[in-house]
Design an enzyme around this catalytic site. Structure first.
Site, PDB file in Angstrom:
ATOM      1  N   GLY B  67       0.793  -1.230   0.000  1.00  0.00           N
ATOM      2  CA  GLY B  67       0.000   0.000   0.000  1.00  0.00           C
ATOM      3  C   GLY B  67       0.820   1.272   0.000  1.00  0.00           C
ATOM      4  O   GLY B  67       1.992   1.278  -0.348  1.00  0.00           O
ATOM      5  N   SER B  68       0.156   2.360   0.413  1.00  0.00           N
ATOM      6  CA  SER B  68       0.740   3.698   0.313  1.00  0.00           C
ATOM      7  C   SER B  68       1.895   3.899   1.267  1.00  0.00           C
ATOM      8  O   SER B  68       1.909   3.383   2.390  1.00  0.00           O
ATOM      9  CB  SER B  68      -0.327   4.749   0.608  1.00  0.00           C
ATOM     10  OG  SER B  68       0.280   6.014   0.811  1.00  0.00           O
ATOM     11  N   THR B  69       2.865   4.716   0.819  1.00  0.00           N
ATOM     12  CA  THR B  69       4.023   5.019   1.649  1.00  0.00           C
ATOM     13  C   THR B  69       3.647   5.815   2.891  1.00  0.00           C
ATOM     14  O   THR B  69       4.398   5.840   3.866  1.00  0.00           O
ATOM     15  CB  THR B  69       5.061   5.835   0.856  1.00  0.00           C
ATOM     16  OG1 THR B  69       4.421   6.988   0.317  1.00  0.00           O
ATOM     17  CG2 THR B  69       5.640   5.030  -0.272  1.00  0.00           C
ATOM     18  N   VAL B  70       2.473   6.475   2.871  1.00  0.00           N
ATOM     19  CA  VAL B  70       2.058   7.233   4.047  1.00  0.00           C
ATOM     20  C   VAL B  70       1.764   6.282   5.213  1.00  0.00           C
ATOM     21  O   VAL B  70       1.656   6.698   6.360  1.00  0.00           O
ATOM     22  CB  VAL B  70       0.842   8.129   3.707  1.00  0.00           C
ATOM     23  CG1 VAL B  70       0.442   8.988   4.885  1.00  0.00           C
ATOM     24  CG2 VAL B  70       1.174   9.035   2.514  1.00  0.00           C
ATOM     25  N   GLY B  71       1.683   4.990   4.919  1.00  0.00           N
ATOM     26  CA  GLY B  71       1.454   3.988   5.958  1.00  0.00           C
ATOM     27  C   GLY B  71       2.496   4.038   7.067  1.00  0.00           C
ATOM     28  O   GLY B  71       2.205   3.688   8.215  1.00  0.00           O
TER      29      GLY B  71
END
Lengths: 408, 136
Positions: B67-71
């Site tokens: 998933g997203s790097t903001v994770g």
């Protein structure tokens, strides 16, 4: 992993907690990707700047790092924010949001990003962060990564937000991936039989190729590009941004055009081949079936001076019915204003905003639900991140839509 | 294997540290942004094998992140709220969770035999050493 005495000292905490954490990050990433050692980087581009995306947790982390005294060691530039840091009210942002977004940028400024005065943009290579052929850098922002690797021949992996900050604080990155010559040969030959003309045609082509390329390194043959094309750099910027959005492309070569493909054969002996004969699906796949649009957004990636001029010439003497926003780097707007182009756009009712990116902005909260753009990447993120309808068309068609208010 | 004899193995350190807790095992990758509620620690991804389960204080065992790097920041948010996993064990780590663990001070290892751990086992991570006490 083999570390220098200095790197080991930083990892052990000898340089303080901020540097220790940064070193832990670059070492962990190097470990995961099998880097035998670190390499120095000449510059860094940091992503993860939009308050809408990183939220309070991201802001809190950045402030902690800045509070610990973290300072970048190499020239470092910053990705766009959600809003124009000066004209945010005209965009419809709330004071609360603006305050949080300002705190994010302030944290980066305290770490020495942009020499303390960040000029947020996804096109750092247009405002002085322009690495030379063969230079090792650590850049986040997928479109800038594709441009740096491919158009400039610099070497960077696709960094993430905190990873890029860690590289800036240590001046290091692991020796792996696209830093190594053996990983830079193309693994996918793309035979282009279509005839792209407009900048957005290259964006459409990139969207098609990206979907099929995944993480491959594409080699594009048959493009009608040469060094004398006055919009050649804009076309390559659009091509790379789209491939990096619909795929995970970090590097591409264009036969006879991009620097590494001029110097040597950049096609691996074993490679797949695809043929692209029609660009229409590239536009259609990123266009929703909508009756009207309520915003035109031009500048994904951020517009170059030449692109601002294109918009001004298309708008000269006309008046828009729906908002038309151009986004670009602050210095690009300053030059365009000096030359009178911003005045032309504003006389037609358009706006030129800086710092901002609509792909990472709370577009719905700003009151928009259907946005036209000449960027495949823009349309992709409007749909998937901003959750609004998108219409992907040529720059001139987008300007016409703004003037008529029709969907085009 | 008897219930009393712990199993130990050597893993690869991603974030060094010492922690112990009850294992929470997922056969599926975990994406923290949109997959785990940063305010509660509860897995929210629809159809995920851990949907509805809280990761707080558990030794979280899963193949890899997604998933997203903001994770990475979701892990940081969990840690700030005292709801982070006690430790993370992956088969093969990727940057999002690795960076999240480092900035959140969560001990993390990979190259570990995650299939040998079951939810409810007692697990201790200490540097590159992982010790598992079977729940029986």
């Amino acid at each position: 992993m083999e570390l220098t005495a200095e790197e080991r000292e930083w990892l052990d905490g000898g340089g303080g907690p901020a540097l220790k954490r940064a070193m832990e990050i670059v070492v962990a990433l190097g470990t995961i990707y099998g880097a035998p050692h670190m390499i120095p980087v000449e510059s860094v581009q940091i992503s993860g700047v939009s308050y809408r995306n990183i939220g309070d947790a991201g802001l809190r982390f950045l402030r902690q790092w800045a509070d610990e005294g973290a300072q970048v060691r190499v020239p470092t530039t910053l990705n766009p924010t959600a809003m124009d840091m000066v004209r945010w009210e005209a965009q419809g942002f709330s004071p609360d949001f603006a305050d949080k977004q300002r705190q994010v940028v302030d944290a980066f400024a305290r770490m020495g990003v942009g020499e303390g005065v960040p000029l947020p943009t996804c096109t750092p290579y247009l405002i002085g962060n322009r690495p030379s052929l063969g230079a090792h850098v650590a850049w986040a922002e997928s479109s800038a990564v594709a441009f740096a690797n491919s158009v400039l021949g610099a070497r960077t992996n696709r960094e993430g937000g905190p990873g890029a900050i860690a590289a800036a604080l240590t001046g290091r990155t692991g020796a792996y991936g696209l830093h190594l010559t053996e990983n830079r040969a193309a693994t996918l030959r793309v035979e282009v039989r279509a005839k792209p003309e407009a900048i957005s045609d290259y964006s459409a082509l990139g969207a098609i190729v990206g979907r099929q390329a995944g993480q491959a390194v594409p080699f594009l043959a048959g493009l009608p590009l040469d060094a004398r094309d006055p919009l050649g750099e804009e076309k390559l910027k659009a091509l790379g941004a789209a491939m990096a959005a619909t795929g995970a492309v970090g590097l591409f070569h264009v036969e006879g055009v991009t620097p590494e493909a001029r110097a040597t054969v950049m096609l691996a002996p074993e490679h797949d081949t695809i043929v692209i004969s029609d660009l229409a699906p590239g536009y259609a796949d990123l266009s929703d079936d909508i009756d009207a649009i309520d915003l035109v957004w031009i500048g994904c990636p951020h517009a170059s001076l030449r692109e601002v001029v294109l918009v001004a010439e298309a708008l000269r003497g006309r008046t828009v019915r729906v908002p038309l926003w151009v986004t670009c780097a602050r210095p690009v707007r300053a030059i365009a204003a000096e030359q009178g182009y911003v005045a032309v756009i504003e006389a037609a009712g358009g706006r030129v905003f800086v710092d901002a990116c609509m792909g990472i902005a709370p577009v719905r909260d700003l009151g928009f639900s259907a946005v036209a753009t000449p960027s495949a990447k823009g349309a992709y993120y409007l749909r998937n991140l901003a959750h609004v309808a998108a219409r992907f068309a040529t720059l001139h068609a987008c300007v016409d839509m703004a003037v008529t208010g029709d969907r085009g | 294997m008897t219930g009393d004899e712990p199993m130990t193995f050597t893993a690869r350190v991603i974030k060094s540290g010492v922690a112990e807790g009850e294992a929470l095992v997922s056969a599926e990758p975990i994406g923290f942004l949109g997959g785990v509620d940063g305010a509660t620690g509860i897995v929210t991804e629809r159809g995920h094998p851990l949907e509805g389960t809280c990761v707080a204080g558990r030794v979280l065992v899963f193949p890899t992140g997604k998933g997203s790097t903001v994770g990475s920041y979701v892990l940081y948010q969990l840690a700030a709220a005292g709801l982070a996993p006690a430790a993370i064990i992956n088969a093969e780590s990727e940057p999002i969770v690795a960076v999240g663990a480092i900035i959140s001070d969560i001990p993390m290892v990979d190259h570990a035999p995650v299939d040998a751990i079951r939810t409810g086992d007692r697990v201790r991570v200490a540097g590159d050493c992982v010790t598992v006490w079977s729940r029986n």
